[in-house]
Design a protein around this motif. Sequence first.
Motif, PDB file in Angstrom:
ATOM      1  N   LEU A  64       0.830  -1.203   0.000  1.00 26.44           N
ATOM      2  CA  LEU A  64       0.000   0.000   0.000  1.00 26.44           C
ATOM      3  C   LEU A  64       0.863   1.251   0.000  1.00 26.44           C
ATOM      4  CD1 LEU A  64      -2.720   1.460   0.234  1.00 26.44           C
ATOM      5  CD2 LEU A  64      -2.586   1.142   2.724  1.00 26.44           C
ATOM      6  N   GLY A  65       1.952   1.223   0.776  1.00 25.79           N
ATOM      7  CA  GLY A  65       2.848   2.375   0.806  1.00 25.79           C
ATOM      8  C   GLY A  65       3.440   2.676  -0.556  1.00 25.79           C
ATOM      9  N   SER A  66       3.816   1.631  -1.283  1.00 23.15           N
ATOM     10  CA  SER A  66       4.335   1.835  -2.632  1.00 23.15           C
ATOM     11  C   SER A  66       3.288   2.482  -3.530  1.00 23.15           C
ATOM     12  CB  SER A  66       4.773   0.489  -3.228  1.00 23.15           C
ATOM     13  OG  SER A  66       5.161   0.645  -4.577  1.00 23.15           O
ATOM     14  N   TYR A  67       2.062   2.017  -3.411  1.00 20.28           N
ATOM     15  CA  TYR A  67       0.977   2.614  -4.205  1.00 20.28           C
ATOM     16  C   TYR A  67       0.830   4.109  -3.898  1.00 20.28           C
ATOM     17  CZ  TYR A  67      -3.712   3.527  -6.002  1.00 20.28           C
ATOM     18  OH  TYR A  67      -4.788   4.060  -6.672  1.00 20.28           O
ATOM     19  N   PRO A 139      13.706   5.066   7.498  1.00 20.68           N
ATOM     20  CA  PRO A 139      13.751   6.021   6.379  1.00 20.68           C
ATOM     21  C   PRO A 139      14.203   7.405   6.801  1.00 20.68           C
ATOM     22  CG  PRO A 139      11.479   5.616   7.030  1.00 20.68           C
ATOM     23  CD  PRO A 139      12.338   4.665   7.819  1.00 20.68           C
ATOM     24  N   GLU A 140      14.444   8.227   5.777  1.00 24.91           N
ATOM     25  CA  GLU A 140      14.892   9.607   5.990  1.00 24.91           C
ATOM     26  C   GLU A 140      16.162   9.662   6.839  1.00 24.91           C
ATOM     27  OE1 GLU A 140      11.687  11.902   7.554  1.00 24.91           O
ATOM     28  OE2 GLU A 140      10.480  11.723   5.743  1.00 24.91           O
ATOM     29  N   GLY A 141      17.010   8.662   6.653  1.00 21.54           N
ATOM     30  CA  GLY A 141      18.274   8.670   7.363  1.00 21.54           C
ATOM     31  C   GLY A 141      18.176   8.331   8.830  1.00 21.54           C
ATOM     32  N   PHE A 148       8.586  10.718  11.839  1.00 21.60           N
ATOM     33  CA  PHE A 148       7.972  10.769  10.506  1.00 21.60           C
ATOM     34  C   PHE A 148       6.525  11.231  10.601  1.00 21.60           C
ATOM     35  CE2 PHE A 148       5.422   8.606   7.237  1.00 21.60           C
ATOM     36  CZ  PHE A 148       6.040   9.071   6.091  1.00 21.60           C
ATOM     37  N   PHE A 149       5.800  10.693  11.573  1.00 19.64           N
ATOM     38  CA  PHE A 149       4.397  11.057  11.767  1.00 19.64           C
ATOM     39  C   PHE A 149       4.272  12.557  12.060  1.00 19.64           C
ATOM     40  CE2 PHE A 149       0.427  11.370  14.178  1.00 19.64           C
ATOM     41  CZ  PHE A 149      -0.433  10.603  13.420  1.00 19.64           C
ATOM     42  N   GLU A 150       5.154  13.070  12.895  1.00 22.02           N
ATOM     43  CA  GLU A 150       5.104  14.502  13.228  1.00 22.02           C
ATOM     44  C   GLU A 150       5.455  15.364  12.021  1.00 22.02           C
ATOM     45  OE1 GLU A 150       6.671  17.607  16.693  1.00 22.02           O
ATOM     46  OE2 GLU A 150       7.284  15.496  16.732  1.00 22.02           O
ATOM     47  N   ARG A 200       1.390   5.159   8.089  1.00 23.92           N
ATOM     48  CA  ARG A 200       2.168   3.999   8.527  1.00 23.92           C
ATOM     49  C   ARG A 200       2.628   3.187   7.322  1.00 23.92           C
ATOM     50  NH1 ARG A 200       5.155   2.141  12.880  1.00 23.92           N
ATOM     51  NH2 ARG A 200       6.318   0.698  11.580  1.00 23.92           N
ATOM     52  N   ALA A 201       1.750   3.067   6.310  1.00 26.16           N
ATOM     53  CA  ALA A 201       2.099   2.315   5.104  1.00 26.16           C
ATOM     54  C   ALA A 201       3.238   2.998   4.354  1.00 26.16           C
ATOM     55  CB  ALA A 201       0.871   2.176   4.203  1.00 26.16           C
ATOM     56  N   ILE A 202       3.204   4.309   4.255  1.00 27.23           N
ATOM     57  CA  ILE A 202       4.277   5.037   3.577  1.00 27.23           C
ATOM     58  C   ILE A 202       5.598   4.817   4.306  1.00 27.23           C
ATOM     59  CG2 ILE A 202       5.153   7.337   3.011  1.00 27.23           C
ATOM     60  CD1 ILE A 202       2.245   8.181   2.529  1.00 27.23           C
ATOM     61  N   TYR A 203       5.571   4.903   5.629  1.00 31.29           N
ATOM     62  CA  TYR A 203       6.783   4.691   6.425  1.00 31.29           C
ATOM     63  C   TYR A 203       7.324   3.272   6.227  1.00 31.29           C
ATOM     64  CZ  TYR A 203       9.904   4.618  10.489  1.00 31.29           C
ATOM     65  OH  TYR A 203      11.001   4.511  11.308  1.00 31.29           O
ATOM     66  N   GLU A 204       6.424   2.303   6.210  1.00 33.50           N
ATOM     67  CA  GLU A 204       6.841   0.906   6.038  1.00 33.50           C
ATOM     68  C   GLU A 204       7.484   0.709   4.672  1.00 33.50           C
ATOM     69  OE1 GLU A 204       6.399  -3.015   8.158  1.00 33.50           O
ATOM     70  OE2 GLU A 204       6.343  -0.896   8.702  1.00 33.50           O
ATOM     71  N   TYR A 205       6.922   1.335   3.655  1.00 36.26           N
ATOM     72  CA  TYR A 205       7.495   1.219   2.310  1.00 36.26           C
ATOM     73  C   TYR A 205       8.858   1.885   2.241  1.00 36.26           C
ATOM     74  CZ  TYR A 205       8.357   2.040  -2.631  1.00 36.26           C
ATOM     75  OH  TYR A 205       8.942   2.087  -3.874  1.00 36.26           O
TER      76      TYR A 205
END
Length: 226
Positions: A64-67, A139-141, A148-150, A200-205
């Motif tokens: 889903l994150g990839s999508y 992610p993001e180093g 990430f959420f913030e 959460r899906a974006i972070y997981e991807y």
Amino acid sequence: MKRQQFVFAGVTIAVSVAILFAGRSLSSPRAEDDNDSESKVQKGFAIAPVPLNLAGKNRELVGLGSYLVNAVGDCNGCHSQGPTTQYTSNPYFRSPFFKPPKKVNAATYLGGGFNFGPLGPHSPDIVSRNLTPDKTGRPEGGATFGEFFEIMRTGKDFDHLHPNCSATRTTNCLDAPFNGDLLQVMPWPAFQDMTDHDLRAIYEYLSAIPCIEGPPAPSELHHDCH
């Protein structure tokens, strides 16, 4: 057929049809939602332009994150070095014979580096960040999901790369009314309305894509991949 039999048969058919449609109205939305969600997951895996590390990851969230990253958000459109290196087979190029197929450049994918220029007379250039994971696998180093959420909800710039100008800082700073505590240019005001599940899906991807080392340290684009 007698009138009574005809009426009874009509009533029976009407009731059966009503029950059928009632059952569909109760069950179909969820079934359709489930099918739609699964199709997005499958599509996400189909369009991911880089190999994915699924070890310890939630497969459904990664898909889903990839999508969301590749088909909806076009994150690579900003978080790459620019149009000339974004693709190895560029769909925008002209061809006398055929339209070239799109192929994303894995060497620059989400590695940041797109220069949007300054926002004012004292401003540094606003450059997109490297979203790939570092050796921590985050992610993001190395950003935690909480960070990430913030970022996505409030636009907070944890790197604080372009603070506001002041009496003691007059160069490489943002003039008012820009807020130096926030990420500039990045469309977080739109992303902040996404659901917690989507974030959460974006972070997981982003945790599953390969690390891009970027320029040497101390560049803000540099990630320690090993």
